[in-house]
Enzyme design. Structure first.
Site, PDB file in Angstrom:
ATOM      1  N   GLU A  52      -5.861  -8.330   0.845  1.00 55.29           N
ATOM      2  CA  GLU A  52      -6.514  -7.966   2.115  1.00 55.29           C
ATOM      3  C   GLU A  52      -7.955  -7.583   1.835  1.00 55.29           C
ATOM      4  OE1 GLU A  52      -4.652  -4.915   4.576  1.00 55.29           O
ATOM      5  OE2 GLU A  52      -2.662  -5.688   4.056  1.00 55.29           O
ATOM      6  N   GLU A  73       0.793  -1.232   0.000  1.00 51.53           N
ATOM      7  CA  GLU A  73       0.000   0.000   0.000  1.00 51.53           C
ATOM      8  C   GLU A  73       0.831   1.290   0.000  1.00 51.53           C
ATOM      9  OE1 GLU A  73      -3.031   0.160   2.971  1.00 51.53           O
ATOM     10  OE2 GLU A  73      -4.077  -1.570   2.191  1.00 51.53           O
TER      11      GLU A  73
HETATM   12  C1  BG6 Z   1      -4.337  -1.852   5.290  1.00 52.54           C
HETATM   13  C2  BG6 Z   1      -3.006  -2.277   5.819  1.00 52.54           C
HETATM   14  O1  BG6 Z   1      -4.288  -0.480   5.075  1.00 52.54           O
HETATM   15  O2  BG6 Z   1      -5.461  -2.010   6.044  1.00 52.54           O
HETATM   16  C3  BG6 Z   1      -3.050  -2.946   7.168  1.00 52.54           C
HETATM   17  O3  BG6 Z   1      -2.274  -3.014   4.898  1.00 52.54           O
HETATM   18  C4  BG6 Z   1      -4.102  -2.285   8.019  1.00 52.54           C
HETATM   19  O4  BG6 Z   1      -1.783  -2.889   7.738  1.00 52.54           O
HETATM   20  C5  BG6 Z   1      -5.449  -2.543   7.356  1.00 52.54           C
HETATM   21  O5  BG6 Z   1      -4.118  -2.688   9.349  1.00 52.54           O
HETATM   22  C6  BG6 Z   1      -6.617  -1.924   8.084  1.00 52.54           C
HETATM   23  O6  BG6 Z   1      -6.388  -0.576   8.351  1.00 52.54           O
HETATM   24  P1  BG6 Z   1      -6.517  -0.037   9.824  1.00 52.54           P
HETATM   25  O7  BG6 Z   1      -5.999   1.337   9.793  1.00 52.54           O
HETATM   26  O8  BG6 Z   1      -7.968  -0.117  10.129  1.00 52.54           O
HETATM   27  O9  BG6 Z   1      -5.697  -0.960  10.680  1.00 52.54           O
END
Ligand code: BG6
Length: 472
Positions: free
Chosen positions: A377, A161
């Site tokens: 993800e 990201e």
């Molecule tokens: C993505 C990242 O942005 O989303 C993760 O790759 C991150 O590291 C996940 O934890 C969720 O975002 P957040 O800010 O809710 O933890």
């Protein structure tokens, strides 16, 4: 290269490993930020996190029992090279050998990310991603990883990201180095993509090492209407939120329209002609996509550039409201990202929009052809507590089900999507959100020895994978 569809979960080193100062590890920017910064508003650290560093065997066993056949993780750069460049810490290198061996022994295909934001602090002190030397240091670190783990790992990711991390670092200012400066953001963004290209060039010097991609947080862009002004806003939002990462990674060039627009207001002299050949030679084989939400945009109206960060879990935190419209991002002269009054949002203002999964997969095929795609993800972050020892996370089950159905619909139409990873394997440190925002299929009781409790979604996912594999 994997043929069977990969079902797994994802994590990142700083968010789960703990062991922040063990076995010769150097400091990362997140160690320093979480220990020292007043902007660490939730006052917690990743010092112990889920203690995955010591408990990975138990975790891999649980994931394998959950029917997973792959695991996405990242390497902590300062564990291997404590100062970012120079001396290698053999204990760190050996740790990941054991870690990867255990993963494979549990039937989990490793999906390795080289950089998931835990930049060595020593490099940050010399300018971090604003300093082009960091890109060369990253390429050296990448080469070390290819050499050490290349006979075990076949799915490689350079950077996780670039957009979300750099926008948080240099636009919202909620991630270290906590800056709000578009000029500095552009330089850091350029150097990060340059680093990815350099690493890819290193990768091509190895044989039988699998394939390499980048992970982009890709937000399919929807406009509020079909007007010409809105079409311009959609196009610019797509360049700013997606194209500068995915075009550069796959086609080897930054979107021309974006560069021309930025050049009207900023100094783009850091984009050197002699780098063009590096970007072209450093293109990647696949895209990993992290899908959390779409972007809903309208034409720019008024005000300076801004990006809201909601790290409190209080809906609407830090938005800029104009005439009753909540703006979460303003890109001056280009577009505004707004909350859809009809949309469904989490308390952290993440819109739940499963159709975006289908839309982005189709869009990526149209844009880049038949390259392999992974959903690296996708998940739901909410507050949770066990009730009678159980976590019945029906909202997460619904979320995952709807998003996976959208993915399978695209796949049935011939889209070359090769795997899906839930964020996250178990609850972990959610950056500035701390530990309140839980994403895991497995609950972690941070107050009671990091006890693991599989949630309802864990069993649901297991059953889903089984049925998929039986062809039902
Ligand atoms: C993505 C990242 O942005 O989303 C993760 O790759 C991150 O590291 C996940 O934890 C969720 O975002 P957040 O800010 O809710 O933890």
């Amino acid at each position: 290269m994997a043929k069977k569809f990969l079902w797994g979960t994802a994590t990142a080193s700083y968010q789960c490993e703990g062991a922040w100062n063990e076995d010769g590890k150097g400091l990362s920017v997140w160690d320093v930020f979480s220990h020292e910064s007043p902007l660490n508003i939730n006052h917690v650290t990743g010092d112990v996190a889920c203690d995955h560093y010591h408990r990975y065997e138990e975790d891999f066993k649980l994931l394998a029992e959950g029917g997973h056949n792959s695991y996405r993780f990242s390497i902590a750069w300062p564990r291997l090279i404590p100062n970012g460049t120079g001396e290698v810490n053999r204990k760190g290198v050996e740790f990941y050998h054991k870690f990867i061996d255990s993963m494979i022994a549990h039937g989990l295909e490793p999906n390795l990310t080289l950089y998931h934001w835990d930049l060595p602090d020593a490099l940050a002190r010399k300018g971090g991603w604003e300093n082009k030397e960091t890109a060369y240091a990253f390429a050296d670190f990448a080469r070390l990883c290819f050499k050490e783990y290349g006979n075990k790992v076949k799915i490689w990711v350079t950077i996780n990201e670039p957009k979300y991390s750099l926008f948080s670092m240099y636009a919202a200012g909620n991630y270290p180095p906590n800056v709000q400066d578009t000029q500095r953001l552009m330089v850091a963004a350029y150097n990060t993509m340059f680093a990815s290209a350099l690493a890819a060039i290193e990768f091509r010097t190895f044989k039988d090492i699998g394939h390499i991609g980048i992970v982009a947080d890709y937000d399919p862009v929807y406009g509020v209407d079909d007007s010409e002004e809105c079409k311009f806003a959609v196009r610019m939002a797509d360049h700013v939120l997606n194209g500068w990462v995915t075009d550069t990674a796959i086609k080897g060039t930054f979107p021309r329209e974006l560069v021309d627009t930025l050049a009207q207001r900023f100094d783009v002299g850091f984009m050197k002609d002699e780098d063009k050949a590096i970007f072209e030679a450093g293109t990647l084989d696949f895209l990993g996509i992290n899908y959390y939400f779409r972007a809903y945009v309208r034409p720019y109206t008024t005000g300076e550039c801004m990006l809201a960060a909601n790290n409190t879990g209080k809906s609407g935190a830090n938005v800029s409201e104009v005439d009753g419209v909540q703006r979460t991002m303003v890109a001056k002269g280009m577009f505004e990202r707004i909350k859809d009054p009809e949309g469904i949002y989490t308390e952290w203002d993440f819109e739940i929009f499963p159709d975006g999964m289908y839309a982005l997969l189709i869009e990526l095929r149209d844009r880049y052809g038949d390259i392999p795609l992974y959903i690296t993800e996708n998940g739901l972050g909410i507050r949770e507590k066990p009730v009678d020892g159980r976590i019945d996370d029906d909202a997460r089950v619904d979320f995952l089900d709807q998003h996976i159905q959208a993915l399978l619909r695209a796949r049935s139409e011939g889209i070359n999507v090769c795997g899906y990873y839930v964020w996250s394997a178990f609850d972990l440190y959610s950056w500035v959100n701390g530990y309140d925002k839980r994403y895991g299929l497995i609950y972690v009781d941070f107050d009671e020895g990091n006890r693991r409790i599989p949630k309802k979604s864990y069993y649901w996912y297991k059953n889903f994978i089984r049925k998929f594999e039986e062809g039902k």
